[in-house]
Design a protein around this motif. Structure first.
Motif, short mmCIF file in Angstrom:
data_model
loop_
_atom_site.label_atom_id
_atom_site.label_comp_id
_atom_site.label_asym_id
_atom_site.label_seq_id
_atom_site.Cartn_x
_atom_site.Cartn_y
_atom_site.Cartn_z
N THR A 107 0.81 -1.21 0.00
CA THR A 107 0.00 0.00 0.00
C THR A 107 0.85 1.27 0.00
OG1 THR A 107 -1.74 -1.17 1.14
CG2 THR A 107 -1.83 1.21 1.26
N THR A 108 1.96 1.20 0.69
CA THR A 108 2.82 2.39 0.74
C THR A 108 3.84 2.40 -0.39
OG1 THR A 108 4.20 1.23 2.33
CG2 THR A 108 2.60 2.79 3.22
N GLN A 109 4.37 1.25 -0.76
CA GLN A 109 5.50 1.22 -1.69
C GLN A 109 5.13 1.19 -3.16
OE1 GLN A 109 8.52 1.75 -0.11
NE2 GLN A 109 6.98 1.94 1.49
N ILE A 110 4.14 0.38 -3.51
CA ILE A 110 3.81 0.24 -4.93
C ILE A 110 3.47 1.59 -5.57
CG2 ILE A 110 2.17 -0.78 -6.58
CD1 ILE A 110 4.20 -2.83 -5.68
N PRO A 111 2.64 2.41 -4.89
CA PRO A 111 2.38 3.72 -5.51
C PRO A 111 3.65 4.53 -5.72
CG PRO A 111 0.77 3.27 -3.81
CD PRO A 111 1.81 2.20 -3.70
N VAL A 156 -2.47 6.42 5.45
CA VAL A 156 -1.47 5.98 4.49
C VAL A 156 -0.88 7.18 3.77
CG1 VAL A 156 -1.04 4.62 2.42
CG2 VAL A 156 -2.53 3.73 4.18
N ALA A 157 -1.74 8.14 3.45
CA ALA A 157 -1.24 9.35 2.78
C ALA A 157 -0.21 10.04 3.67
CB ALA A 157 -2.40 10.28 2.46
N GLN A 158 -0.54 10.11 4.95
CA GLN A 158 0.38 10.77 5.85
C GLN A 158 1.71 10.02 5.93
OE1 GLN A 158 -1.22 12.03 9.53
NE2 GLN A 158 0.74 12.86 10.19
N ARG A 159 1.61 8.72 5.99
CA ARG A 159 2.82 7.91 6.05
C ARG A 159 3.66 8.09 4.78
NH1 ARG A 159 6.67 5.20 9.01
NH2 ARG A 159 7.79 3.91 7.52
N VAL A 160 3.01 8.06 3.65
CA VAL A 160 3.75 8.16 2.39
C VAL A 160 4.35 9.56 2.23
CG1 VAL A 160 3.55 8.06 -0.13
CG2 VAL A 160 2.52 6.28 1.28
#
Lengths: 332, 778
Positions: free
Chosen positions: B144-148, B177-181
């Protein structure tokens, strides 16, 4: 109707209940209101309610929307022709089932419960089935049992008859040996009751070994001896019981006991000897059905004594003229 | 997630990690909960910097033109993992040329340990080669975090003036997730990386990576049928098969034909991905193995009489006899979970006193739990009472949120009673309700898998192996088969899908469900008899609301109460306002009575909102006021926000916002009339006997839900929900007059359309009354 007043056949009648605009009389009205009020005031029980609720829900869940539904008409206009939606062939045609879970039973509990109920029902059914079968076969079995009992009775009496002949013909020694001088067979014929015999008779009886008797009625002798032994025991026990008198005279009591004890021991030894030995011949004979055993004796009586067990008479010659036949049936 | 404890680590080491970095490894690293983190609290563990540390002005002000810096000269869809790695290594941020922070590099190191990283090149090869790609990676693989981000480095959306979208089924996930990315990319949230969820848009002109709920992407598609703003669309958590994801898949299947430049990635966490492959015309599949250990599965020999009791017993048994390791217990709902937590704690205390057991920390987990409490599940297990004593452990009692969407490390034992609360919808009786139902085999496997994240684990299934095989369906029913499709149909119409019959869905719903939706929209005047969108329908589709609510809102100016209906609609769009803790039910009910309106729940809710907005409450501190009155501050705050968003749409659409004075004698009647205009299809009539009601169209016996506030005797009520429990209930009830219903929907209330004689007669009489009055008036 208005055009042709004479046409009674095609005349229709208004259904009063379907015509709400028709005036009801005040009496009808009162009655209706009363009935309605009564219906209203009746409060259904919780259980009733729950059941009604469930029934209504299940009925509604089982009823598909039909063409009268506005949405169905709209969908039809869009080109829906039944079956599933979309492009895949295996699209579902009915909504996902609504399954209500009641209580906290685990996964499988409900079906387990249903299975148990079903099994119980099946077991119950099976029992009823079996009972039905039994009813059908009951008469059959009862008849068989009756016939069996009859055959057994016949066998016992046939043995006695045979014994009578045997002891009458070749049992002279027994009669002679008997102090009473009375043939056993004769006595049987007279009373048929072996209980009458006294232990004294038995004790004094010449105890011919069982095997010496004709196999065909050997069971009779054996049974008689067993009975006699039991009676003797009982009597001896009674005698051996210390009575007030005996207690006064312990010596006699002791002597008696010694004497009787010896006697019992002897008898027991004898019985043990007589019955302890395996009698293969007798066993084979007793393995036969009563009817077969009876038939054997009947045959024996006919051939050896020209006696027909069914006619209850002894014929003069081998032809046994007048006797209808070998079997009981032939004697009507 | 960043602190994945690899399978090779020893138990001892794991323990140490949880002591030193557990906090960090838990909540910090979990992207789903990143939004909960205050910026300042992470001074331990890896050197964390304030989020604003990269607050320097962006050097590259024109993200939509040719790339500069590390990515200069890159050709779209022709980059390699090595290119990307070099760019990631700095020295400046490839997306805005700002200097990279220490935190960035520290996170970068942990990112490169994630399972997906090993297959970056493989991913790129397939991505470049194919328009559609199915990607399978278990929770925790980092997908979820890496592929994008992998996509960003190759798709270079900034060169096209486009964005990469990544959908999430849940709002919270999209936000966190947005915050994490944003952290991972060392950018400010809302700039290059943003999110968009219903009622909240956190994106800007520079945004190239947009996390959003699947519902939001669907709404965007309504006004932009080809989704031209995006160069790549990633549908994440597709295995959850939400309604919006299913519709999006159907839609995108058509869009990719029209737009050959659009790339599509379907990401799933479970291995039934072949179904996706098949649906997307045999798109290539890439699977990244998760970090899993074997899980031993135990079944019960006999079905359980009481699954909750059996669950408690099993948990305590594990605590008493099994070696160290945390427990995850799946139950069905908030009340059941809170109750179980209480009981487990009590029993565990006794075990500690009497049997020298180790400490047991019990944490509930469910959707409506406040975030601060949700976070407790990431706390480390308690230490033994004395060094070398019996190990402490934590026991998480959760709904099926913990099944796929959350990663909790340290779980070694899973207790699975085999149930979850699932939404069901049946068009025949028009009931949409949450029912406790057996889970699917796939769910059971997923649950078991939770035990093997840290080390080999055990899963205790509280049912027999036979029941597993026979009673559980293979796959859970996708939401589209369990939902009322009225708003979906409206959306599809707005999306330009006219052939609803042949729209290619992965699992098409039953025709009856579609019929019901069409019927409902027709009665709401959103669709005409041909099934075409009306002006009302077009307007209603502008609101991110259930069509009935939208119609109610749109028609509320006619009743001079659009302000009130706007508030009410907002209140109906958020979780329940009333807090009713088990320990203080009586007190909570007393407080609720303060707000009660005799006409029913809707007006009671409105009273609550008005009181909440009053100076008396706001001045005293709204939070405290809510707490004192057993109201959910979060829900009210959320409602306030929703109200603001809806108000903007109303203003945009030229809908008047009006109120009559509070003292007007028809103030409340107006509101109730407006309610009737939206809820006329959710009406129950009182039975001639007793307290029971009957739903007018479907003839279902119902009772008013015990939570209902209705201070007057009313023959007709509108209701929010028809709930199926052991009894049939209607919840959220307001008294209305039959004349109003006939007035707003004469077609629907034609007496001939009703089966129930009582309802039919009542309607007929009311109709006659109205006709007389109308005639007399003239």
């Amino acid at each position: 109707m208005a055009d042709d007043e004479d046409d009674y056949l095609s005349m229709t009648f208004d259904d009063p209940s379907s015509n709400p605009s028709r005036k009801e009389t005040s009496l009808q009205r009162t009655r209706r209101l009363k009935a309605e009020a009564a219906e209203r005031s009746r409060v259904p029980s919780k259980k009733e309610r729950a059941e009604n609720e469930r029934v209504a829900r299940e009925a509604a869940l089982a009823t598909a929307l039909d063409a009268s539904n506005k949405g169905a008409q709209m969908l039809a206009k869009m080109g829906f022709k039944g079956g599933g939606l979309g492009k895949s062939a295996d699209a579902r045609t009915t909504p996902v089932e609504v399954l209500m879970k009641e209580g906290r039973g685990g996964v499988g509990m409900e079906s387990e419960r249903k299975r148990k109920v079903r099994e119980a029902a099946e077991a119950e059914e099976g029992l009823q089935k079996r009972q039905k079968v039994t009813e059908v076969e009951y008469r059959e079995r009862a008849r068989n049992e009756r016939e069996e009992r009859q055959a057994e009775g016949g066998w016992w009496s046939a043995m006695r008859v045979l014994e009578g002949f045997e002891t009458g013909a070749e049992g002279a020694t027994i009669t002679q040996a008997s102090e009473e001088g009375e043939g056993e067979g004769g006595e049987i014929k007279k009373s048929g009751n072996e209980e009458d015999r006294t232990s004294k008779d038995v004790v004094s009886l010449d105890r011919k070994p069982l095997r010496a008797f004709n196999l065909l009625y050997r069971p009779l002798i054996r049974q008689r001896r067993e009975k006699e032994a039991q009676q003797r025991l009982r009597r001896e026990l009674e005698v051996s019981l210390p009575t007030a008198r005996e207690r006064e005279d312990p010596e006699i009591d002791l002597d008696d006991k010694t004497a009787l004890g010896t006697a019992i021991e002897e008898l027991e030894d004898e019985d043990a000897e007589a019955e302890g030995e395996a009698d293969a011949e007798l066993e084979a004979y007793e393995a036969l059905t009563f009817a077969q055993r009876l038939e054997k004796i009947v045959q024996e009586l006919r051939t050896r004594y020209r006696y027909c067990f069914w006619c209850k008479c002894q014929y003069a010659d081998e032809e046994m003229e007048g006797c209808p036949g070998v079997s009981e049936d032939e004697h009507g | 997630m960043a602190d994945n404890t690899g399978p090779t680590r020893s138990r001892f080491k794991r323990q140490k990690v949880s002591d030193d970095q557990g906090k960090m490894g838990g909540d910090r690293a979990n992207p789903y909960l990143a939004h909960m983190n205050d910026d300042g609290d992470g001074s331990d563990g890896v050197g964390l910097h304030e989020r604003g540390s990269n607050g320097t002005p962006h050097a590259n002000g024109s993200g939509d033109t040719a790339t500069s810096g590390q990515m200069a000269g890159w050709k779209r869809h022709a980059t390699t993992a090595a290119n990307a790695k070099a760019a990631e290594d700095g020295p400046s941020n490839p997306f805005n040329d700002a200097p990279l922070s220490d935190r960035y590099f520290s996170i970068l190191r942990t990112r490169r340990d994630l399972p997906v990283h090993a297959q970056r090149q493989e991913f790129l090869d397939l991505y470049q080669k194919s328009q559609i790609l199915v990607f399978v990676g278990e929770t925790g693989s980092g997908k979820t975090t890496q592929i994008p981000q992998f996509v960003l480095y190759d798709d270079l959306p900034q060169t096209q003036g486009k964005m990469v979208a990544c959908t999430q089924p849940r709002r919270v996930a999209a936000m966190s997730v947005a915050q994490r990315v944003a952290q991972e990319m060392d950018v400010t949230l809302g700039e290059e990386v943003g999110y968009s969820i219903r009622f909240e848009d956190m994106t800007g002109p520079r945004t190239i990576m947009k996390y959003m709920t699947d519902g939001m992407l669907l709404r965007e598609a309504m006004n932009d049928h080809d989704l031209k703003r995006y160069s790549t669309i990633i549908l994440d958590e597709a295995h959850e098969r939400t309604l919006a994801t299913d519709i999006l898949m159907g839609l995108l299947k058509e869009v990719v034909v029209r737009r050959p430049d659009l790339k599509l990635i379907i990401m799933s966490a479970t291995l039934d991905a072949q179904k996706f492959q098949k649906y997307f015309l045999n798109a290539p599949l890439l699977a990244v193995p998760g970090r899993t250990h074997p899980v031993e599965i135990f079944y019960t020999p006999e079905p359980e009489r009481d699954y909750v009791e059996a669950a408690l017993r099993t948990v305590l048994q594990i605590h008493a006899t099994e070696p160290e390791g945390d427990i995850l217990l799946f139950l069905t709902g908030e009340e059941e979970i809170e109750d179980a937590c209480r009981k487990i704690s009590l029993e565990a205390d006794e075990m500690i006193r009497e049997a020298d057991a180790g400490p047991l920390k019990v944490c509930p987990l469910y959707g409506t739990l406040p975030p601060a409490q949700q976070q407790r599940i990431f706390d480390a297990a308690p230490a033994p009472f004395k060094p070398g004593g019996r190990p402490g452990r934590k026991c998480i009692v959760s709904t099926n949120i913990a099944e796929t969407s959350l990663t909790i490390d340290g779980i070694v034992y899973v207790v699975d009673p085999g149930f979850s609360k699932q939404k069901v919808y049946n068009p025949r009786i028009r009931v949409e309700s949450l029912l406790v139902s057996p889970i699917s085999k796939a769910s059971a496997q997923q649950r078991a898998g939770r035990a093997g994240r840290t080390r080999p684990g055990k899963c205790f299934r509280l049912y027999t192996e036979g029941a597993f095989k026979k009673e559980l369906i293979d796959q859970s029913y996708p939401e589209i088969l369990r939902s009322n499709l009225a708003s979906t149909v409206l959306e599809l119409k707005k999306l330009g899908i006219d052939d609803l019959v042949h729209f290619d869905l992965m699992d098409p719903p039953a025709p009856e469900t579609l019929m019901r939706a069409l019927e409902e929209l027709n009665y709401l005047a959103c669709l005409d008899d041909e099934g075409d969108l009306t002006a009302m329908g077009r307007l209603a589709s502008e609101f991110p609301l259930d069509p009935a609510l939208a119609v109610m809102l749109i028609s509320s100016p006619e009743f001079y109460c659009s302000n009130e209906i706007l508030s009410l609609t907002s209140l109906l769009s958020v979780p329940t306002l009333f807090v009713r803790p088990a320990a203080a039910r009586k007190r909570a009910d007393e407080m609720k009575d303060l707000f009660a309106h005799e006409s029913g729940d809707h007006l009671t809710m409105l009273n609550v909102y008005h009181a909440f907005k009053s100076p008396a409450a706001q001045d005293a501190g709204a939070k405290q006021w809510c707490h004192d009155h057993f109201l959910s501050f979060r829900a009210l705050q959320q409602a306030d926000n929703v109200r603001l968003q809806l108000k903007r749409i109303m203003e945009r659409e030229g809908l008047e916002l009006i109120s009559t004075p509070f003292t007007d004698k028809s103030y409340y009647d107006n509101i109730r009339r407006a309610l009737a205009a939206g809820f006329f299809m959710q009406v129950a009539k009182k039975n001639s006997s007793g307290k029971a009601y009957i739903t007018v169209k479907d003839g279902q016996d119902v009772l008013l839900h015990p939570s209902t506030v209705l201070g007057q005797d009313s023959d007709w009520v509108v209701y929010n929900e028809f709930v199926l429990t052991s009894k049939n209930y209607v919840r959220g009830v307001t008294a209305v007059k039959v004349e109003w219903l006939i007035d707003v929907a004469p077609g629907y209330y034609d007496p001939e359309g009703f089966k129930n004689a009582d309802v039919k007669n009542a309607l007929r009489r009311a109709g006659e009354r109205m006709a007389r009055r109308g005639a007399g008036g003239r």
